[in-house]
Scaffold this motif. Structure first.
Motif, short mmCIF file in Angstrom:
data_model
loop_
_atom_site.label_atom_id
_atom_site.label_comp_id
_atom_site.label_asym_id
_atom_site.label_seq_id
_atom_site.Cartn_x
_atom_site.Cartn_y
_atom_site.Cartn_z
N PHE A 40 1.24 -1.00 0.12
CA PHE A 40 -0.17 -0.55 -0.12
C PHE A 40 0.76 1.27 0.20
O PHE A 40 1.61 1.39 1.28
CB PHE A 40 -0.86 0.01 1.13
CG PHE A 40 -1.96 0.96 1.01
CD1 PHE A 40 -2.88 1.42 0.97
CD2 PHE A 40 -1.51 2.66 2.08
CE1 PHE A 40 -4.14 2.14 0.65
CE2 PHE A 40 -2.62 3.41 2.33
CZ PHE A 40 -3.83 2.92 1.03
N VAL A 87 -4.62 -2.50 -3.80
CA VAL A 87 -4.90 -0.94 -3.27
C VAL A 87 -6.52 0.24 -3.92
O VAL A 87 -7.02 0.11 -3.06
CB VAL A 87 -3.66 -0.38 -4.05
CG1 VAL A 87 -4.12 0.96 -3.90
CG2 VAL A 87 -2.08 -0.40 -3.63
N PRO A 88 -6.70 -0.55 -4.45
CA PRO A 88 -8.33 0.61 -5.25
C PRO A 88 -8.99 -0.01 -4.03
O PRO A 88 -10.26 0.55 -3.16
CB PRO A 88 -8.60 0.45 -6.31
CG PRO A 88 -7.53 -0.29 -7.20
CD PRO A 88 -6.34 -1.00 -5.49
N ARG A 91 -8.97 1.05 -0.31
CA ARG A 91 -8.69 2.51 -0.61
C ARG A 91 -10.32 2.32 0.31
O ARG A 91 -10.89 3.44 1.09
CB ARG A 91 -8.33 2.91 -1.95
CG ARG A 91 -6.98 3.55 -1.42
CD ARG A 91 -6.85 4.51 -2.28
NE ARG A 91 -5.18 4.83 -3.35
CZ ARG A 91 -4.53 5.59 -2.44
NH1 ARG A 91 -4.42 6.19 -1.47
NH2 ARG A 91 -3.19 5.73 -2.44
N TYR A 94 -11.24 1.47 3.92
CA TYR A 94 -10.58 2.21 4.72
C TYR A 94 -11.70 3.28 4.83
O TYR A 94 -11.39 3.40 6.17
CB TYR A 94 -9.52 2.87 4.64
CG TYR A 94 -7.87 1.60 4.57
CD1 TYR A 94 -8.28 0.44 5.18
CD2 TYR A 94 -6.93 1.71 3.39
CE1 TYR A 94 -7.40 -0.60 5.02
CE2 TYR A 94 -5.65 1.02 3.26
CZ TYR A 94 -6.46 0.21 4.62
OH TYR A 94 -5.02 -1.65 4.42
N PRO A 101 -6.25 6.02 5.66
CA PRO A 101 -5.39 5.02 5.35
C PRO A 101 -3.82 4.83 5.43
O PRO A 101 -3.42 3.48 5.01
CB PRO A 101 -5.75 5.46 3.58
CG PRO A 101 -6.18 6.99 3.89
CD PRO A 101 -6.66 6.39 5.32
N GLU A 102 -3.33 5.90 6.30
CA GLU A 102 -1.92 5.78 6.76
C GLU A 102 -1.26 5.46 7.62
O GLU A 102 -0.50 4.01 7.64
CB GLU A 102 -1.43 6.95 7.17
CG GLU A 102 -1.30 8.31 5.44
CD GLU A 102 -0.28 8.04 4.69
OE1 GLU A 102 0.81 8.12 4.70
OE2 GLU A 102 -0.41 7.61 2.58
#
Length: 235
Positions: A40, A87-88, A91, A94, A101-102
């Motif tokens: 990520f 990854v999508p 996202r 989250y 997300p971080e």
């Protein structure tokens, strides 16, 4: 519905490896065996290794069906997964969980209350009887029996598990008798693309109550469109 619509559009179907629903099912089957590790990207430019699980997928799939825009984002993310890019989907996960997300830390939302949600939800159905521990065991046992027969989104079954511990939650599993409200004008609401309030359920309810008329929502309407018909019962 989302994957079915994609399969009828050549470009969408092509971007989903030719089989939109099959793409979802294949990803779910992989995740049922083991979580999938992925990288990520962070704002710093570095990446971090995380894992994506079957409950993660089902959380996204169930959370992204309430508007045309959300369903579009879900379809894009599923298409990306056919190329190995999770990854999508992450996202969207989250965002649905309202976490950063971080850092993966919860983002406070003063406009939403889990207490209010469960205060209502736990009065809608009976959640077994006995002590909280006995009710939890019965709930989990029911899940073990039910989930094998549920082709998709089975983990959503456990969303009401907090109700077995909720103060004052209903323990009687008997469903109430249909509403009899002669002379009282009430409304049946339905929408063409709302998974929680499907028009077919409203139509069936009016037939079961034998007191109502039902005007089917027009197919051209979007998920935000609702058709209401005055009838002597409510759904």
């Amino acid at each position: 519905m989302t994957q079915g619509a994609c399969s009828r559009q050549p470009q969408c179907k092509r971007q989903s490896a030719g089989d939109p629903l099959g793409a979802y099912d294949r990803l779910a089957a992989r995740l049922a065996e083991n979580p999938i590790a992925f990288r990520f990207p962070l704002r710093s430019g570095r990446g971090v290794t995380r894992s994506f699980t079957l409950p993660d997928l089902e959380t996204v799939a169930s959370g992204q069906v309430y508007s045309v825009g959300d369903r579009m984002l879900l379809q894009r993310a599923l298409a990306a997964s056919t190329r190995g890019d999770l990854v999508p989907l992450a996202r969207l996960l989250y965002a649905d969980l309202v976490i950063d997300p971080e850092t993966l830390v919860a983002i406070p939302d003063p406009s939403y209350s889990d207490a209010m949600y469960y205060g209502v939800e736990c009065q809608d159905y009976g959640y077994f009887s006995g002590t909280p521990e006995e009710r939890a065991e019965a709930y989990l046992a029911a899940g073990e029996q039910a989930i094998p027969s549920i082709p998709r989104l089975g983990s959503i079954f456990y969303g009401d598990l907090p109700c077995v511990y909720w103060p004052g939650s209903i323990q009687d599993s008997a469903r109430p008798a249909p509403l009899q409200a002669e002379g009282i004008p009430t409304i049946v609401l339905g929408a063409t693309a709302d998974p929680q309030r499907r028009s077919g359920t409203g139509s069936a309810s009016t037939v079961a109550w034998q007191m109502a008329t039902w005007s089917r929502p027009r197919a051209a309407r979007t998920s935000s469109s609702v058709e209401a018909t005055p009838v002597p019962t409510i759904w």
